[in-house]
Design an enzyme around this catalytic site. Sequence first.
Site: not given
Ligand code: L34
Length: 263
Positions: A31, A75, A98
Site C-alpha cells: 500500500k 490494517q 476502507d
Molecule cells: N483495513 N484490512 C484493511 N483493509 C483491507 O483492504 C485489508 N485487506 C485484507 C486484509 N486486511 C485489510 C487487504 O488489504 C486483504 N488485503 C490484501 C491486500 C493486498 C494483497 C492481498 C490482500 C496482495 O497484494 N496480494 C498479493 C500477494 C501478496 C503476498 O505475497 O502475500 C497478490 O498478488 O494477491
Amino acid sequence: MAKLKDEGISVGLAVVIVGDDPASRVYVNSKKRACEEIGIYSEEYALKGETTQEELIELVKKLNEKDDINGILVQLPLPRHIDEEAVINAISPEKDVDAFHPVNVGKIMIGNYDFLPCTPAGVMELIAESEIDLAGKECVVVGRSNIVGKPMSMLLLHKNATVTICHSKTKNLPKVIKRADLVVVAVGRPEMVTGDMIKEGAVVIDVGINRLENKKLVGDAHFESCKEKAAAITPVPGGVGPMTIAMLMKNTVKSAKLKAGRK
Ligand code: L34
C-alpha cells in the site's frame, strides 16, 4: 495526480498497523509502495502488539483531525484484545477509505455511496473490465464476511445479478456453486472450490490468499482444475489482491476530491 496538484489538492493516506503479523506487513508495504508510485503522501503508524484499544482510538482521533490526511486505514486483523468494531467506529466516515464504518456500509446498502470496500470494488472492476454483463446472471458468493462477502453480494445485486450467499451452514455447497454463472470465493480455505464443482463456462473470482506450509501461495479455488472449465478465472497471486490496493488508491484520491468540494 499532477492535475490535482495544479488544482491545489494534495492527497494523503495514513496506514496503521498493530503488531507484527507477517501477511499484514506485506500488504501494508504494498500500500505504501502504491502511494509512492502514484504520488500520494503516506504516513505509517506501526504500533506494538501490546497497544491498548484506547491508545489506538486516540491515534485514530488524531488522524481524523489531521488536515494533510484524507484516508485512514487500520490494517485488519487487529490483535485479539482490541475490538475492531470500536476502532472502525472511531474513524471519521469521510476518511474511511476502507468503507468499513457503519455510515458507509449503510450508504452501500442504499446504493448511494462515496466509497466502496476495496476488495469487492476491485472484483467489480475486474468484471467490468472483462465486459461481463451481470444482469440476470446467477452469482454465488461463498463467504459472508463484513469485509468481502456481504458487500460483494450487494454490489452484484446492484448490477441486477441474482445473488446467493453461501457460508459454513450452507447445505450441499457444491450443488449451489454448480448453478453459478459467476462464483466469488472468499472463505480462506485453500483450493476448496475444484473444477468438478463449477459449471462449464463459469467465471471464477478467487479472493482467498492462503500460504501453504511449503510457503506456496494459493487461493480458495483450485486453479488448475477450475481453469479447464471456466470462461475466466483470477489467479492467486496476481488477481484480486493487487486490485484491492488499486481501489484503496482510488478511494483516497476520491476522499481528497470530496474534501476539496466541501470547502
Ligand atoms: N483495513 N484490512 C484493511 N483493509 C483491507 O483492504 C485489508 N485487506 C485484507 C486484509 N486486511 C485489510 C487487504 O488489504 C486483504 N488485503 C490484501 C491486500 C493486498 C494483497 C492481498 C490482500 C496482495 O497484494 N496480494 C498479493 C500477494 C501478496 C503476498 O505475497 O502475500 C497478490 O498478488 O494477491
